[in-house]
Scaffold this motif. Structure first.
Motif, PDB file in Angstrom:
ATOM      1  N   PHE A 128      49.371  31.767  35.522  1.00 38.50           N
ATOM      2  CA  PHE A 128      47.913  31.844  35.454  1.00 38.50           C
ATOM      3  C   PHE A 128      47.422  31.844  34.007  1.00 38.50           C
ATOM      4  CE2 PHE A 128      47.438  34.089  39.842  1.00 38.50           C
ATOM      5  CZ  PHE A 128      47.669  32.891  40.481  1.00 38.50           C
ATOM      6  N   ALA A 129      48.138  32.523  33.128  1.00 42.10           N
ATOM      7  CA  ALA A 129      47.750  32.537  31.709  1.00 42.10           C
ATOM      8  C   ALA A 129      47.845  31.130  31.125  1.00 42.10           C
ATOM      9  CB  ALA A 129      48.637  33.507  30.925  1.00 42.10           C
ATOM     10  N   ARG A 130      48.856  30.385  31.533  1.00 41.94           N
ATOM     11  CA  ARG A 130      49.027  29.007  31.036  1.00 41.94           C
ATOM     12  C   ARG A 130      47.853  28.130  31.454  1.00 41.94           C
ATOM     13  NH1 ARG A 130      53.013  24.702  33.504  1.00 41.94           N
ATOM     14  NH2 ARG A 130      52.079  22.896  32.522  1.00 41.94           N
ATOM     15  N   ILE A 131      47.463  28.195  32.721  1.00 44.56           N
ATOM     16  CA  ILE A 131      46.362  27.331  33.164  1.00 44.56           C
ATOM     17  C   ILE A 131      45.032  27.793  32.575  1.00 44.56           C
ATOM     18  CG2 ILE A 131      45.849  28.469  35.377  1.00 44.56           C
ATOM     19  CD1 ILE A 131      45.457  25.613  36.539  1.00 44.56           C
ATOM     20  N   GLN A 132      44.858  29.110  32.409  1.00 45.99           N
ATOM     21  CA  GLN A 132      43.637  29.609  31.777  1.00 45.99           C
ATOM     22  C   GLN A 132      43.533  29.101  30.333  1.00 45.99           C
ATOM     23  OE1 GLN A 132      43.471  33.839  30.935  1.00 45.99           O
ATOM     24  NE2 GLN A 132      41.246  33.846  31.132  1.00 45.99           N
ATOM     25  N   SER A 133      44.635  29.158  29.609  1.00 50.48           N
ATOM     26  CA  SER A 133      44.661  28.683  28.230  1.00 50.48           C
ATOM     27  C   SER A 133      44.382  27.182  28.163  1.00 50.48           C
ATOM     28  CB  SER A 133      46.019  29.001  27.602  1.00 50.48           C
ATOM     29  OG  SER A 133      46.119  28.438  26.322  1.00 50.48           O
ATOM     30  N   PHE A 134      44.973  26.426  29.066  1.00 50.57           N
ATOM     31  CA  PHE A 134      44.745  24.979  29.111  1.00 50.57           C
ATOM     32  C   PHE A 134      43.277  24.689  29.416  1.00 50.57           C
ATOM     33  CE2 PHE A 134      45.204  20.842  31.532  1.00 50.57           C
ATOM     34  CZ  PHE A 134      45.342  20.057  30.402  1.00 50.57           C
ATOM     35  N   LYS A 135      42.692  25.401  30.373  1.00 53.10           N
ATOM     36  CA  LYS A 135      41.283  25.205  30.720  1.00 53.10           C
ATOM     37  C   LYS A 135      40.396  25.506  29.510  1.00 53.10           C
ATOM     38  CE  LYS A 135      37.570  25.096  33.586  1.00 53.10           C
ATOM     39  NZ  LYS A 135      36.481  25.260  32.659  1.00 53.10           N
ATOM     40  N   ILE A 153      42.588  29.079  41.175  1.00 55.59           N
ATOM     41  CA  ILE A 153      43.944  29.623  41.165  1.00 55.59           C
ATOM     42  C   ILE A 153      43.928  30.889  41.995  1.00 55.59           C
ATOM     43  CG2 ILE A 153      44.740  28.635  38.977  1.00 55.59           C
ATOM     44  CD1 ILE A 153      44.022  31.269  37.597  1.00 55.59           C
ATOM     45  N   GLY A 154      45.068  31.253  42.517  1.00 56.81           N
ATOM     46  CA  GLY A 154      45.187  32.502  43.245  1.00 56.81           C
ATOM     47  C   GLY A 154      45.010  32.340  44.735  1.00 56.81           C
ATOM     48  N   MET A 155      45.820  33.118  45.438  1.00 54.69           N
ATOM     49  CA  MET A 155      45.763  33.135  46.894  1.00 54.69           C
ATOM     50  C   MET A 155      45.758  34.593  47.360  1.00 54.69           C
ATOM     51  SD  MET A 155      48.111  29.836  47.904  1.00 54.69           S
ATOM     52  CE  MET A 155      49.589  30.271  47.021  1.00 54.69           C
ATOM     53  N   SER A 156      45.915  34.806  48.642  1.00 57.28           N
ATOM     54  CA  SER A 156      45.782  36.138  49.223  1.00 57.28           C
ATOM     55  C   SER A 156      46.631  37.190  48.517  1.00 57.28           C
ATOM     56  CB  SER A 156      46.148  36.107  50.707  1.00 57.28           C
ATOM     57  OG  SER A 156      45.199  35.362  51.427  1.00 57.28           O
ATOM     58  N   HIS A 157      47.826  36.835  48.119  1.00 55.45           N
ATOM     59  CA  HIS A 157      48.749  37.818  47.551  1.00 55.45           C
ATOM     60  C   HIS A 157      48.581  38.026  46.042  1.00 55.45           C
ATOM     61  CE1 HIS A 157      50.684  33.948  47.056  1.00 55.45           C
ATOM     62  NE2 HIS A 157      51.371  34.471  46.073  1.00 55.45           N
ATOM     63  N   ASP A 158      47.872  37.133  45.359  1.00 57.08           N
ATOM     64  CA  ASP A 158      47.801  37.264  43.898  1.00 57.08           C
ATOM     65  C   ASP A 158      46.388  37.075  43.329  1.00 57.08           C
ATOM     66  OD1 ASP A 158      47.455  34.501  44.126  1.00 57.08           O
ATOM     67  OD2 ASP A 158      49.454  34.027  43.359  1.00 57.08           O
ATOM     68  N   HIS A 165      42.500  36.119  35.119  1.00 56.06           N
ATOM     69  CA  HIS A 165      42.766  34.938  34.294  1.00 56.06           C
ATOM     70  C   HIS A 165      41.710  33.854  34.487  1.00 56.06           C
ATOM     71  CE1 HIS A 165      46.448  36.215  32.391  1.00 56.06           C
ATOM     72  NE2 HIS A 165      46.725  36.821  33.517  1.00 56.06           N
ATOM     73  N   GLY A 166      40.514  34.259  34.876  1.00 58.44           N
ATOM     74  CA  GLY A 166      39.377  33.342  34.854  1.00 58.44           C
ATOM     75  C   GLY A 166      39.120  32.541  36.115  1.00 58.44           C
ATOM     76  N   ALA A 167      39.783  32.861  37.217  1.00 60.84           N
ATOM     77  CA  ALA A 167      39.559  32.101  38.449  1.00 60.84           C
ATOM     78  C   ALA A 167      38.090  32.176  38.856  1.00 60.84           C
ATOM     79  CB  ALA A 167      40.431  32.637  39.574  1.00 60.84           C
ATOM     80  N   THR A 168      37.550  31.033  39.225  1.00 54.11           N
ATOM     81  CA  THR A 168      36.209  30.972  39.805  1.00 54.11           C
ATOM     82  C   THR A 168      36.285  30.712  41.302  1.00 54.11           C
ATOM     83  OG1 THR A 168      36.026  28.606  39.316  1.00 54.11           O
ATOM     84  CG2 THR A 168      35.169  30.149  37.653  1.00 54.11           C
ATOM     85  N   ILE A 169      37.459  30.266  41.764  1.00 53.28           N
ATOM     86  CA  ILE A 169      37.723  30.030  43.178  1.00 53.28           C
ATOM     87  C   ILE A 169      39.098  30.614  43.475  1.00 53.28           C
ATOM     88  CG2 ILE A 169      38.093  28.302  44.991  1.00 53.28           C
ATOM     89  CD1 ILE A 169      36.405  26.337  43.300  1.00 53.28           C
ATOM     90  N   VAL A 170      39.197  31.422  44.534  1.00 52.75           N
ATOM     91  CA  VAL A 170      40.488  31.909  45.015  1.00 52.75           C
ATOM     92  C   VAL A 170      40.619  31.517  46.483  1.00 52.75           C
ATOM     93  CG1 VAL A 170      40.789  33.793  43.368  1.00 52.75           C
ATOM     94  CG2 VAL A 170      39.560  34.210  45.484  1.00 52.75           C
ATOM     95  N   ARG A 171      41.835  31.279  46.917  1.00 53.78           N
ATOM     96  CA  ARG A 171      42.102  30.807  48.271  1.00 53.78           C
ATOM     97  C   ARG A 171      42.745  31.961  49.058  1.00 53.78           C
ATOM     98  NH1 ARG A 171      43.702  27.245  44.312  1.00 53.78           N
ATOM     99  NH2 ARG A 171      45.895  27.742  44.620  1.00 53.78           N
TER     100      ARG A 171
END
Length: 182
Positions: A128-135, A153-158, A165-171
């Motif tokens: 998650f840190a990698r994709i946040q940094s890339f974004k 990024i992110g689903m029920s367990h995480d 780490h900046g998710a605007t959408i979680v699944r």
């Protein structure tokens, strides 16, 4: 917002009006032969995992006088079986998109990624840190793309890690509907 990752389940839910009043996101791997089943209904395709798929979506949208909203899927996890674009492929696509030379019938709203499938939170957090940094690097590089705001990024367990780490959408389908019955 309702998300579907399987075309067959999406079409069944469309038939029984399960999405009444909700937006629909397609979040699974989209096979190119299923575009005409998904694109008329999805308000966002979160899983554009290849330039070829993006080209076909843009072509479909052009032929159908539409604009299709998409996220570019970054190959993030360690598993080779997961799809997605490399950072270099995403930058190349965004170079063309930002210049207006390509992808005139899609609107790229951001990135999607799936962390490595593991119970090790340090690995997931690193992904998650990698994709946040890339974004963040892309936001700085392409200030002319005001719609490039989403990070799925992110689903029920995480999902708590994803939010940090900046998710605007979680699944979170499993938390709502329970584990998938195969």
């Amino acid at each position: 917002i309702c998300g579907e990752n399987r075309v067959q389940e999406m079409t069944a839910h469309l038939a029984d009006d399960a999405y009444a009043g909700a937006k629909l996101h397609f979040i699974g791997h989209l096979q190119t032969n299923k575009l005409k089943l998904v694109l008329p209904y999805a308000s966002l395709v979160e899983s554009v995992d290849s330039r070829h798929l993006l080209d076909l979506i843009d072509n479909w949208a052009s032929v159908n006088s539409r604009t299709v909203n998409v996220l570019l899927e970054l190959h993030l996890g360690a598993e080779l079986t997961k799809g997605g674009l490399t950072e270099q492929e995403i930058e190349s696509i965004l170079d063309e998109y930002a210049s207006g030379s390509s992808y005139r019938h899609v609107r790229i709203h951001g990135l999607m990624g799936m962390a490595t499938n593991t119970d090790d939170e340090t690995v997931v957090e690193s992904d998650f840190a990698r994709i946040q940094s890339f974004k963040q690097r892309l936001d700085a590089r392409y200030p002319q793309l005001p719609d490039f705001t989403e990070l799925s990024i992110g689903m029920s367990h995480d999902w708590p890690l994803a939010i940090r780490h900046g998710a605007t959408i979680v699944r979170i389908g499993t938390s709502i509907f329970g584990p998938r019955q195969y």
